[in-house]
Design an enzyme around this catalytic site. Structure first.
Site, short mmCIF file in Angstrom:
data_model
loop_
_atom_site.label_atom_id
_atom_site.label_comp_id
_atom_site.label_asym_id
_atom_site.label_seq_id
_atom_site.Cartn_x
_atom_site.Cartn_y
_atom_site.Cartn_z
CG HIS A 19 -8.72 0.61 2.42
ND1 HIS A 19 -8.56 1.24 3.63
CD2 HIS A 19 -7.69 -0.27 2.31
CE1 HIS A 19 -7.48 0.76 4.22
NE2 HIS A 19 -6.93 -0.15 3.44
N GLY A 20 -11.60 2.81 -0.45
CA GLY A 20 -12.51 2.81 -1.59
C GLY A 20 -13.82 3.46 -1.23
#
Lengths: 392, 482
Positions: B328-329
């Site tokens: 996701h990051g």
């Protein structure tokens, strides 16, 4: 086969019809945006309206200080007995900046006011503090076409906003719909629970009912602040470093726009008065001295350059006449409005006397000085105090 | 800066042009070329020169796929597969994690009073890189596992990777399910068009009307949650963010599915009422389904899945979810969020082994409710970890969420409601719709298939809602940052 054709037509044509129909409904709904949001979105519309009604009035323009501190109902009702009087309109808008006024200066001129009173303060020139992000000024029917001077002051986003087409502008106005209905619900619930705006007295109501309906009367007064600021909120503001030296934080763009606005209004034979609006002594006390002095020098320079009257009311009101750091309460508003009533009569008289002489336009003596001991300023303060005493 | 996004006007004109051209172009081959060109334009318009990375991934995997399939030598096959793996994950690593790793390195340097610090490279994250690299990687993976034959046409492969509805934010496609659809000519038929439009419009309403309105509250609340002392605001904050991210991401996925459906192409569903889940495993079978199934098939199972004993299963679950979180990051909170989700899944597996879940089943209706309530409590706690970047603020919020503190809660609730009544009304409105549709069990397409009048009415109401109920600020799709 026939049903298939019918299905095909409905499936492919119906969305187009629905899109066109819903767009048309929305465009019809949004075209009359007077009702949405506060004075900001109604501003241009009102100027258009006013252009065709009665020219020769007095406009108060500025930010929320003008909006909250001036009650045109009081000024108008006191003027009921005076001759040569032009009705007053409060066009103050929350967060308004010089640049935004400069962009719509042509519309102000076209509306044909006889007298424009511009209320300013050091905060008026600080973009960080005064920032009306709604860009209402292009909400009118026509696009705003800034000239080369203003164009050079605009950033790319602002230029883009000003060149929006009608449909994009209509979409932009969506942002006012929900807040508008929210405010409608709030005011309905407020009325039911017996709350009322503290400043609207019976005299105001009587005035409203006696004037014509619609935008014309909406600009008599707004009084949007219903609650005084809490101690906590006040302290938070006082602790803001930006607030301490607002004029130092302001940029040349705002000052250049102000100069441009004043020059243009002056050249259009409008009587101009620049007022340094009252500030809460609490704020004046903590304001950076250099910032305040630079601000006063700037106003002095503008006023002498254009030969217009400037009035300094920065420190003319006491702390108990404010609801926060910059906005007056009902008592303060009434005092200031009555002061302007007197002021307008003097200006009108001067104007009449001067226009009957060979000179084509009155040259008023600047009444604003860099000196803190200015006798004219002191007499203004005495006068305000006298009014306050009368009211009490 | 994304310029053509599904909720923008340029995209509307772009898509109408695509549909008209697909009606005009008669041959399948040219239709595919046209779609690929338009998809490249769509990506280039949003990302400019970053399109080079898309081409790199696409061309590399197309040819490596062929090499893996054609080579008989297992070592060579493995070598080509590793090249594909490094090529894709390396790309993702450089563009997604370099900034983060530099920060981590410098942080530890400062912690141990080191003198050598790396300069921050400030690498820009290409839009959709996490989605298209995973998509592309699944292709070579499937060929390597001999589950898929490589496709002979670069155009078809480019169609699969670049197809604009899924390109920037998924769903993550599988070649084995997508490529067979390209054997047929693209035909825009009434049924597909109607169902696709229904999905697209509902996705748009979810994003523009619900997610963006609720975002007004979440952005304001999470800017400084510490100003509120009771637990009530943090409950609302977590609830609002949970609804916002669901409406935002599932809205996007639904639009992607709908747009593809109008062109006669089926994309897999990505969400299936995740807030109805009664345990962590069920939640991941309902939330971002294309990612969770990808992680399961290409990470969890190759790691050994549940075939190598209990301890190894738990480790595999944790590893898979940590990597899923980092997907996701590149930041600490996504790492913690992944770890947290792994722990939830692990706890569920342990409770299954200890027959605790069976106990819930014995309680029937109440057990179902209890299971749901406990699951959702932890799901929404997870959203706080996902949303809050500052570690001190995160601990503050988690403490308030876990250890209930109702001192002054009524006053804070009234303050919140007074200040954010519009976003909160949209929040409650969506919950009502969500609960109603869950218990009714009917999908929107099925409900509207019965009568054409209702379908037209639905479109009309949705259009009016999009015009009249959009908030002041349009919020960027949350998953575009991944």
């Amino acid at each position: 086969m026939r049903e298939n054709k019918k299905t095909i037509i409905i499936v492919f044509v119906a969305p187009i019809v629905v899109l066109v129909l819903s767009t048309a409904i929305y465009m019809l709904f949004i075209s009359d945006f007077r009702g949405y949001d506060s004075t900001s979105t109604r501003f241009i519309h009102s100027l258009d309206f006013y252009e065709n009604s009665s020219p020769g009035s007095t406009f108060f323009i500025g930010d929320s200080q003008i909006r909250e501190d001036i009650n045109c109902n009081i000024i108008d009702s006191l003027h009921g007995v005076a001759a040569n009087y032009s009705p007053c309109f409060n066009l103050g808008i929350e967060g308004m900046s010089s640049l935004q006024y400069a962009l719509i200066q042509k519309k102000i001129i076209d509306a044909g006011p006889k007298h424009v009173i511009i209320g300013v303060s050091p905060l008026f020139f600080s973009e960080g503090i005064n920032s009306n992000k709604n860009l209402f000024f292009f909400m009118g029917e026509r696009r705003i076409m800034p000239d080369a001077t203003l164009n050079s002051l605009l950033n790319s986003d602002e230029k883009k906003s000003l060149t929006m087409n009608s449909y994009l502008r209509a979409l932009y106005k969506r942002r006012f719909i929900l807040p508008f209905y929210e405010s409608v619900i709030r005011s309905t619930l407020g009325k039911r629970s017996g709350q009322s705006l503290p400043d609207k007295n019976s005299a105001d109501d009587a005035y409203f009912s006696s004037t014509s309906s619609g935008v014309y009367s909406e600009f008599k007064s707004s009084f949007l602040y219903t609650n005084a600021q809490t101690e906590e909120e006040l302290q938070k503001k006082l602790d803001s470093p930006e607030l301490l030296s607002p004029f130092n934080n302001s940029n040349n763009r705002e000052r250049e726009s102000f100069d441009y606005l004043i020059s243009n209004l002056y050249n259009s034979s409008i009587i101009l008065t620049v007022v340094s609006m009252p500030l809460n002594p609490l704020l004046v006390e903590i304001l950076n001295e250099q910032s305040l002095s630079e601000y006063k020098s700037f106003l002095y320079h503008i006023c002498t350059k254009n030969q217009i009257e400037c009035i300094d009311l920065t420190s003319s009101f006491s702390q108990d006449q404010f609801i926060d750091l910059t906005h007056l309460n009902a008592e303060g508003r009434n005092s200031l409005s009555k002061y302007f009533f007197e002021k307008l009569i003097t200006i009108e008289e001067n104007f009449s006397a001067l226009t009957s002489s060979p000179s084509t336009f009155p040259t008023l003596i600047p009444r604003f000085s860099e000196s803190a001991d200015n006798p004219v300023l002191n007499s203004t303060q005495d006068y305000i105090l006298e009014i306050i005493e009368t009211i009490k | 800066m994304i310029k053509i996004i599904f909720n923008s006007f340029p995209f509307f004109f772009f898509f109408v042009t695509v549909l008209i051209m697909l009606l005009i172009i008669r041959y399948r081959k040219y239709q595919h070329i046209f779609i690929v060109l338009m998809s490249c334009y769509f990506y280039w318009y949003s990302s400019g020169s970053m399109i080079v990375l898309l081409f790199y991934s696409l061309i590399m995997d197309f040819y490596l796929g062929k090499l893996i399939y054609d080579t008989k030598d297992s070592k060579k096959r493995k070598f080509y597969f590793i090249v594909s793996l490094i090529g894709n994950l390396g790309l993702l690593f450089i563009f997604k994690y370099t900034n983060f790793l530099t920060e981590v390195f410098n942080y530890f340097m400062s912690l141990f009073h080191g003198t050598f610090f790396l300069p921050n490279p400030h690498i820009l994250l290409p839009i959709g890189i996490s989605f298209y690299t995973f998509c592309s990687l699944s292709y070579t993976f499937d060929i390597y596992r001999k589950e898929l034959k490589p496709i002979d046409s670069l155009v078809k492969y480019a169609f699969f990777i670049t197809f604009f509805p899924h390109l920037v934010a998924g769903p993550i496609l599988r070649a084995s399910r997508f490529l067979p659809q390209l054997r047929k000519k693209i035909r825009i038929i009434p049924k597909n068009f109607r169902d696709g439009l229904t999905n697209t419009v509902w996705g748009l309403v979810k994003k523009v009307v619900f997610a963006d309105n609720v975002a007004v509250f979440t952005n304001a609340y999470f800017s400084d949650p510490t100003v509120y002392s009771s637990s009530v605001p943090v409950f609302f904050g977590a609830l609002a963010f949970g609804i916002q991210i669901y409406c935002d991401f599932s809205g996007y996925s639904q639009m992607a599915i709908g747009l593809a459906q109008m062109m006669g192409i089926t994309l897999p569903i990505n969400f299936n009422k995740p807030y109805a889940a009664r345990n962590a495993s069920e939640f991941w079978n309902r939330w971002h389904i294309s990612l969770s199934s990808w992680l399961k098939d290409y990470l969890y199972i190759p790691l050994g899945g549940n075939r190598k004993g209990k301890i190894r299963t738990y480790v595999n679950v944790l590893l898979t979810m940590i990597i899923g979180g980092l997907w996701h990051g590149a930041s600490w909170n996504f790492l913690f969020w992944g770890l947290y989700q792994g722990i939830l899944l692990m706890v569920h597996k342990v409770s299954e082994a200890l027959h605790i879940t069976a106990l819930f089943d014995h309680l029937r209706g109440f057990g179902v409710f209890l299971g749901w309530a406990i699951t959702q409590f932890f799901v929404f706690l997870g959203w706080i970890i996902f949303r809050v970047y500052d570690i001190n603020v995160l601990f503050f919020c988690m403490k308030k969420f876990i250890f209930w503190d109702f001192t002054g809660s009524w006053t804070e609730f009234l303050t919140l409601f007074d200040k954010y009544n519009v976003p909160l009304l949209f929040l409650f409105g969506f919950i009502v719709i969500h609960v109603f549709t869950f218990f009714k069990g009917a999908s929107l397409e099925k409900a509207l298939q019965k009568d054409m009048f209702y379908w037209v009415l639905y479109l009309f109401i949705a259009c009016l809602a999009l015009y009249f109920l959009a908030p002041a600020q349009t919020v960027r799709f949350i998953y575009f940052q991944f």
